[in-house]
Write an enzyme that holds these catalytic residues in place. Sequence first.
Site, short mmCIF file in Angstrom:
data_model
loop_
_atom_site.label_atom_id
_atom_site.label_comp_id
_atom_site.label_asym_id
_atom_site.label_seq_id
_atom_site.Cartn_x
_atom_site.Cartn_y
_atom_site.Cartn_z
N ASP A 208 10.16 61.68 22.22
CA ASP A 208 9.77 61.10 20.94
C ASP A 208 9.14 59.75 21.27
OD1 ASP A 208 9.51 59.80 18.58
OD2 ASP A 208 11.62 59.98 17.97
N GLN A 211 7.73 55.09 19.02
CA GLN A 211 7.71 53.64 19.26
C GLN A 211 6.99 53.31 20.56
OE1 GLN A 211 8.64 51.41 17.10
NE2 GLN A 211 9.69 52.75 15.65
N LYS A 234 2.25 54.18 13.03
CA LYS A 234 2.82 53.07 13.79
C LYS A 234 1.82 52.54 14.81
CE LYS A 234 7.46 55.05 13.47
NZ LYS A 234 8.23 54.35 12.47
N CYS A 372 17.38 54.77 10.05
CA CYS A 372 17.33 56.23 10.28
C CYS A 372 18.02 56.60 11.58
CB CYS A 372 15.91 56.77 10.27
SG CYS A 372 15.09 56.58 8.70
C1 LIG Z 1 11.83 56.55 17.28
C2 LIG Z 1 11.27 57.18 16.03
N1 LIG Z 1 11.18 58.50 15.98
C3 LIG Z 1 10.66 59.12 14.90
C4 LIG Z 1 10.23 58.42 13.81
C5 LIG Z 1 9.69 59.17 12.64
O1 LIG Z 1 8.37 58.86 12.41
P1 LIG Z 1 7.67 59.53 11.13
O2 LIG Z 1 8.50 59.11 9.95
O3 LIG Z 1 6.30 58.96 11.10
O4 LIG Z 1 7.70 60.99 11.34
C6 LIG Z 1 10.34 57.03 13.82
C7 LIG Z 1 9.94 56.24 12.62
O5 LIG Z 1 10.57 55.29 12.25
C8 LIG Z 1 10.86 56.40 14.96
O6 LIG Z 1 10.97 55.07 15.02
#
Ligand SMILES: Cc1ncc(COP(=O)(O)O)c(C=O)c1O
Length: 414
Positions: A208, A211, A234, A372
Amino acid sequence: MNVMSRPVALDVSAIRAQFPILSETVRGKPLVFLDSAASAQKPRAVIDAMVWAMEHQYANVHRGLHWMSERTTESYEGTRDLVASLINARDRHEIVFTGNSTGAINLVAHSYGRGMMKPGQAVVISAMEHHSNIVPWQMLRDAHGIELRVAPITDAGELDFAAFEDLLRDGRVGLVSITHMSNVLGTYTPAERIVAVAHAYGAKVLFDGSQAIVHRRVDVQALNADFYVFTGHKLYGPTGIGVLWGRRELLDAMPPFLGGGDMIGSVTYERSTWAQVPHKFEAGTPAILESIGLGAAIRWVQDIGYDAIAAHEASLTDHALARIGGVAGVNVIGRAQDRGGVVSFTVDGAHAHDVATLLDRQGIAVRAGHHCAEPLMRRLGLDSTARASFGVYTTHEEIDALATALVRVREFFA
Ligand SMILES: Cc1ncc(COP(=O)(O)O)c(C=O)c1O
């Protein structure tokens, strides 16, 4: 970041001048925007590219034989090439557009998870994942009999590598799905080591990169990963578009996730056949304007260059750790050695929401809450933190302003 290898310093004022929103005031004060990890602000290049496309060159893609559709298809597919160059993918067909990182991870969970993993196999995540890298695997577990294993972190907020490797030893792990950089702790995970160990035990690896890719050059071939996901908003691009990179042979073998227009070879009432990758995974009208915005964002980031971005943000992070950590009663959460531009903190005697509200009164935007990442909060023994996060437009003076404001917050609660 090795200070010796730092390239020429960024001209942050020139960069800031490209972000119209940064000249806004909030409550009569200049905006201090320290919430880029939630979503970054957009440079003029991205705004203009999207507006230009709407004004001069817009139609649906892949289906029209007319000029507008052909030009728009070129732009859409051009962004696929830009993404491939950004992450050094071997093959542009390995780039699948999704709605965001969440969409990309769900795609892998449904398609690779249900289609290619067998009940009884396991998925390993870490204790510092965003919900979007937890919940899809719980859904896969419940629907498909997959076991979900969680690799612990140390008190410093780093992956406990020995414990991680232990989770792989029985050879039942089909996939490691792990953050490349924590959105709460700022920790970078040791990506190459993770891949080497996971592959040795026969597991595939998804990163993932939501970031990480904002702050650091990502080379999927050097990483030797199997999947890499990120989200456009982002990376200074628009909302509504994200990327799944996957190895071509895996994507070819995976069944489609969503069915509909654009993803088919042919359709009869009896059966349908699938388009080649990446189109097999891009059902329906895609995020056309957003792809144009993402393309502009990637060009913009590449023009600045990751060396300059990483050096600037490393310097900001060091400054923030010293300044914020130096305020009495403020506790920085996470002490990873290898970390990016995200600093979470708590303030003695104050809830994070109250801290963020008081900072907002002083014109400073930080995020507060569980980010989250509720299971991570529980691991840390907290229910929330405040989080300052930096982008390429962030200045040292803004961090100083945060530190000064935090002193006032402390006085208020005292
Ligand atoms: C580490 C990480 N993974 C996944 C996401 C999810 O991103 P999105 O909401 O654009 O799918 C975020 C968003 O805050 C994140 O910081």
